[in-house]
Design a protein around this motif. Structure first.
Motif, PDB file in Angstrom:
ATOM      1  N   LYS A 118       0.833  -1.199   0.000  1.00  0.00           N
ATOM      2  CA  LYS A 118       0.000   0.000   0.000  1.00  0.00           C
ATOM      3  C   LYS A 118       0.865   1.246   0.000  1.00  0.00           C
ATOM      4  CE  LYS A 118      -3.491   2.436   2.714  1.00  0.00           C
ATOM      5  NZ  LYS A 118      -4.280   2.439   3.946  1.00  0.00           N
ATOM      6  N   PRO A 119       0.602   2.201  -0.913  1.00  0.00           N
ATOM      7  CA  PRO A 119       1.411   3.425  -0.919  1.00  0.00           C
ATOM      8  C   PRO A 119       1.301   4.150   0.406  1.00  0.00           C
ATOM      9  CG  PRO A 119       0.141   3.247  -2.956  1.00  0.00           C
ATOM     10  CD  PRO A 119      -0.357   2.178  -2.038  1.00  0.00           C
ATOM     11  N   SER A 120       2.441   4.751   0.822  1.00  0.00           N
ATOM     12  CA  SER A 120       2.471   5.431   2.114  1.00  0.00           C
ATOM     13  C   SER A 120       1.882   6.817   2.045  1.00  0.00           C
ATOM     14  CB  SER A 120       3.922   5.514   2.609  1.00  0.00           C
ATOM     15  OG  SER A 120       4.699   6.257   1.709  1.00  0.00           O
ATOM     16  N   ALA A 121       1.763   7.397   0.877  1.00  0.00           N
ATOM     17  CA  ALA A 121       1.184   8.729   0.744  1.00  0.00           C
ATOM     18  C   ALA A 121       0.677   8.869  -0.677  1.00  0.00           C
ATOM     19  CB  ALA A 121       2.216   9.824   1.060  1.00  0.00           C
ATOM     20  N   PRO A 122      -0.388   9.642  -0.882  1.00  0.00           N
ATOM     21  CA  PRO A 122      -0.936   9.786  -2.225  1.00  0.00           C
ATOM     22  C   PRO A 122       0.120  10.248  -3.205  1.00  0.00           C
ATOM     23  CG  PRO A 122      -2.403  10.768  -0.607  1.00  0.00           C
ATOM     24  CD  PRO A 122      -1.145  10.430   0.106  1.00  0.00           C
ATOM     25  N   GLY A 123       0.181   9.539  -4.331  1.00  0.00           N
ATOM     26  CA  GLY A 123       1.088   9.971  -5.386  1.00  0.00           C
ATOM     27  C   GLY A 123       2.500   9.473  -5.240  1.00  0.00           C
ATOM     28  N   ALA A 167       5.073   7.298   5.869  1.00  0.00           N
ATOM     29  CA  ALA A 167       3.737   7.578   6.401  1.00  0.00           C
ATOM     30  C   ALA A 167       2.702   6.622   5.811  1.00  0.00           C
ATOM     31  CB  ALA A 167       3.350   9.022   6.069  1.00  0.00           C
ATOM     32  N   GLY A 168       1.621   6.406   6.589  1.00  0.00           N
ATOM     33  CA  GLY A 168       0.515   5.595   6.110  1.00  0.00           C
ATOM     34  C   GLY A 168       0.403   4.245   6.756  1.00  0.00           C
ATOM     35  N   ARG A 169       1.395   3.849   7.513  1.00  0.00           N
ATOM     36  CA  ARG A 169       1.347   2.545   8.180  1.00  0.00           C
ATOM     37  C   ARG A 169       2.137   2.626   9.479  1.00  0.00           C
ATOM     38  NH1 ARG A 169       4.354  -2.943   6.044  1.00  0.00           N
ATOM     39  NH2 ARG A 169       4.132  -4.144   7.971  1.00  0.00           N
ATOM     40  N   ARG A 170       1.560   2.180  10.564  1.00  0.00           N
ATOM     41  CA  ARG A 170       2.210   2.245  11.867  1.00  0.00           C
ATOM     42  C   ARG A 170       3.261   1.157  12.020  1.00  0.00           C
ATOM     43  NH1 ARG A 170       2.221   6.713  14.327  1.00  0.00           N
ATOM     44  NH2 ARG A 170       2.699   5.581  16.237  1.00  0.00           N
ATOM     45  N   ALA A 171       4.335   1.481  12.726  1.00  0.00           N
ATOM     46  CA  ALA A 171       5.386   0.507  12.991  1.00  0.00           C
ATOM     47  C   ALA A 171       4.982  -0.415  14.133  1.00  0.00           C
ATOM     48  CB  ALA A 171       6.687   1.232  13.344  1.00  0.00           C
ATOM     49  N   GLU A 172       5.435  -1.644  14.064  1.00  0.00           N
ATOM     50  CA  GLU A 172       5.222  -2.594  15.147  1.00  0.00           C
ATOM     51  C   GLU A 172       6.213  -2.326  16.275  1.00  0.00           C
ATOM     52  OE1 GLU A 172       5.501  -6.544  13.666  1.00  0.00           O
ATOM     53  OE2 GLU A 172       4.140  -6.167  11.970  1.00  0.00           O
ATOM     54  N   PRO A 173       5.928  -2.782  17.491  1.00  0.00           N
ATOM     55  CA  PRO A 173       6.885  -2.607  18.592  1.00  0.00           C
ATOM     56  C   PRO A 173       8.256  -3.173  18.236  1.00  0.00           C
ATOM     57  CG  PRO A 173       4.777  -3.345  19.443  1.00  0.00           C
ATOM     58  CD  PRO A 173       4.677  -3.416  17.941  1.00  0.00           C
ATOM     59  N   LYS A 174       9.283  -2.403  18.521  1.00  0.00           N
ATOM     60  CA  LYS A 174      10.689  -2.772  18.311  1.00  0.00           C
ATOM     61  C   LYS A 174      11.084  -2.886  16.847  1.00  0.00           C
ATOM     62  CE  LYS A 174      11.154  -5.584  22.522  1.00  0.00           C
ATOM     63  NZ  LYS A 174      11.643  -6.890  23.035  1.00  0.00           N
ATOM     64  N   ARG A 175      10.177  -2.572  15.919  1.00  0.00           N
ATOM     65  CA  ARG A 175      10.461  -2.768  14.496  1.00  0.00           C
ATOM     66  C   ARG A 175      10.207  -1.476  13.722  1.00  0.00           C
ATOM     67  NH1 ARG A 175       9.672  -8.120  16.019  1.00  0.00           N
ATOM     68  NH2 ARG A 175      10.936  -9.555  14.767  1.00  0.00           N
ATOM     69  N   PRO A 176      11.204  -0.590  13.679  1.00  0.00           N
ATOM     70  CA  PRO A 176      11.040   0.666  12.927  1.00  0.00           C
ATOM     71  C   PRO A 176      10.955   0.393  11.430  1.00  0.00           C
ATOM     72  CG  PRO A 176      13.315   0.406  13.625  1.00  0.00           C
ATOM     73  CD  PRO A 176      12.544  -0.689  14.300  1.00  0.00           C
ATOM     74  N   ARG A 177      10.391   1.355  10.718  1.00  0.00           N
ATOM     75  CA  ARG A 177      10.256   1.239   9.270  1.00  0.00           C
ATOM     76  C   ARG A 177      11.214   2.173   8.527  1.00  0.00           C
ATOM     77  NH1 ARG A 177       5.645   2.545   7.045  1.00  0.00           N
ATOM     78  NH2 ARG A 177       5.838   0.931   5.460  1.00  0.00           N
ATOM     79  N   GLY A 178      11.793   3.106   9.239  1.00  0.00           N
ATOM     80  CA  GLY A 178      12.801   3.992   8.665  1.00  0.00           C
ATOM     81  C   GLY A 178      13.983   4.111   9.601  1.00  0.00           C
ATOM     82  N   LEU A 179      15.192   4.274   9.049  1.00  0.00           N
ATOM     83  CA  LEU A 179      16.403   4.334   9.853  1.00  0.00           C
ATOM     84  C   LEU A 179      17.341   5.397   9.297  1.00  0.00           C
ATOM     85  CD1 LEU A 179      18.437   3.185  11.973  1.00  0.00           C
ATOM     86  CD2 LEU A 179      19.124   1.512  10.216  1.00  0.00           C
TER      87      LEU A 179
END
Length: 470
Positions: A4-9, A101-113
């Motif tokens: 799923k796209p994180s932001a429109p466009g 943006a658009g999806r929440r991270a799980e505990p202990k598992r970041p999506r950006g670094l």
């Protein structure tokens, strides 16, 4: 995997992509001559981000931002070369946030670094990105040494969308299984050359092995030397190269001065520069030298503070805040402050101890003349240092103005704004507070062989006179 796209466009951070061969630069190479975008909206940023930027009076993209944001927003790997203070943080940060943006991270598992070499730079990156993260409903966590690891673990467990970290602390968190990098889809290496220079290359490479191979990678650096090239070859996929400065760093936006001083007058000269109106950042080589010179300046009525790796992170943060606010006017530092510190309106940097490495010179000087502003870099040089400093300046691509000065001279005031300190220290001639310490504070006094022999002869004669008097 989520597609799923994180932001429109924009392609989402989790969108699969074809993995091109690593280490081969795209034919698209951007230079200062490329047509710049005139607004951030033209670069493809979403409306909520543009609104925040407008509110912060950030309206016109810097060259590195215009050069990299369109490709970064499309999910391309980016290799950016630009000097410190050129706007790199928003160049990678805005793309990172929008695509996360658009999806929440799980505990202990970041999506950006974001990996950075120093605590100060981590704090600066976090401060710069926080307003945009709030607009996009993202949680930022800073993970650095010198602060409570327990608190950082708690924040990671609560769900951190983006982690901004130094390699050592992140490696500790990964080893403790308090942070997992298997869901990181966008990784940024900021100031990659300094991370390599500081010996972090093995740690950085190991951390990148924990990050999914298909994720987006962005590497920003002031120089692209051999160690940085190794990171590019092994960890970037078909990167777009964006170059907006010379490899050695842009030096034309600032004045460079070499002041030839007598060793016995060096610290009196530095003291008068510190007493100028306005702020000044002064570099010395050792922590002990920084502490001693700072105590001397305070004794002269100058509002000075010390910054080095021996200070705790809360102390360092407080000191920087005081310097930025003007509560202190002189920041005396080791190379810990040469990167990761942004202070608006800082127009003078002084190398009380001349650096040996041209990279160190460029990054020290990079604390002034930021974002197109002007500034001066002054280096105090004693006769025995002239040859080495000339070679270092040449390697840095700098042609300084050279002036012979003494404390109290109008020439010194004309170049630096120097003046007599508000309180003249007792016996303040020359290097009085440092007498017996040579030309660098913090060094133990060393007695020459000739002086030692003369002292022994004098002591023997005095003893003989005492005996005769009896």
């Amino acid at each position: 995997m989520n597609t799923k796209p994180s932001a429109p466009g924009h392609a989402g951070a989790g969108t699969p992509r074809a993995v091109a061969p690593r280490g081969e630069l795209s034919a698209k190479t951007l230079t200062p001559g490329s047509p710049p975008a005139t607004s951030f909206a033209e670069l493809g940023l979403p409306a909520e981000v543009v609104r925040v930027m407008t509110g912060l009076a950030v309206t016109e993209p810097f060259p590195i931002q215009a050069a990299t944001l369109p490709d970064a927003l499309r999910g391309r790997d980016v290799l950016g070369r630009a000097r410190t203070g050129s706007g790199k943080t928003l160049a990678f940060g805005l793309a990172l946030l929008v695509r996360t943006a658009g999806r929440r991270a799980e505990p202990k598992r970041p999506r950006g670094l974001v990996l950075v070499p120093t605590r100060e730079l981590a704090q600066q990156v976090g401060d710069a990105l926080e307003p945009y993260a709030l607009a996009l409903k993202l949680r930022l966590v800073t993970a650095v040494g010198g602060l409570s690891i327990g608190r950082q673990v708690t924040e990671l467990r609560a769900g951190a969308d983006v982690v901004i970290a130094t390699p050592g602390r992140l490696a500790d968190l990964v080893a403790r299984r308090d942070c997992h990098l298997d869901q990181v889809r966008i990784t940024v290496l900021d100031e990659a050359d300094q991370m390599c220079d500081m010996g972090f290359l093995p740690q950085v490479s190991e951390l990148l092995e924990h990050v999914p191979a298909e994720g987006q990678r962005m590497l920003f650096s002031a120089t692209l030397d051999r160690n940085v090239d190794e990171l590019v070859r092994h960890h970037l996929h078909d990167p777009v190269l964006a170059t907006v400065d010379r490899a050695a760093g842009a030096v034309t936006a600032m004045e460079h001065h070499v002041l030839h001083v007598h060793p016995a007058d060096k610290y009196a000269t530095a003291t008068e520069i510190a007493a100028r109106d306005g702020r000044v950042l002064m570099f010395l080589d050792t922590r002990h030298g920084v502490d001693q010179f700072t105590r001397h300046l305070r004794g002269c009525g100058i509002r000075a503070a010390a910054l080095h790796s021996g200070k705790s992170q809360p102390q360092r943060t407080h000191t920087l805040a005081q310097f930025k606010s003007g509560d202190i006017t002189v920041l005396v530092a080791t190379n810990v402050a040469a990167r990761g510190i942004h202070v608006d309106g800082l127009d003078l940097v002084v190398n009380v101890d001349a650096p040996a490495d041209p990279k160190d010179y460029l990054h020290r000087g990079g604390r002034t003349a930021r974002a197109g502003e002007s500034g001066r870099v002054v280096t105090l040089v004693t006769p025995g240092q002239r040859r080495d400093v000339n070679r270092m300046m040449s390697d840095a691509g700098v042609r300084p103005a050279v002036t012979q000065v003494r404390s109290g001279e109008e020439k010194l005031t004309g170049i630096t704004g120097a003046k007599r300190p508000p309180v003249v220290a007792k016996d303040a001639g020359g290097n009085a507070p440092f007498r017996g310490l040579g030309t660098r504070p913090g060094r133990a006094p060393k007695e020459s062989r000739k002086s030692a022999e003369a002292r022994k002869v004098a002591e023997a004669r005095k003893a003989a006179r005492v005996r005769r008097g009896r």
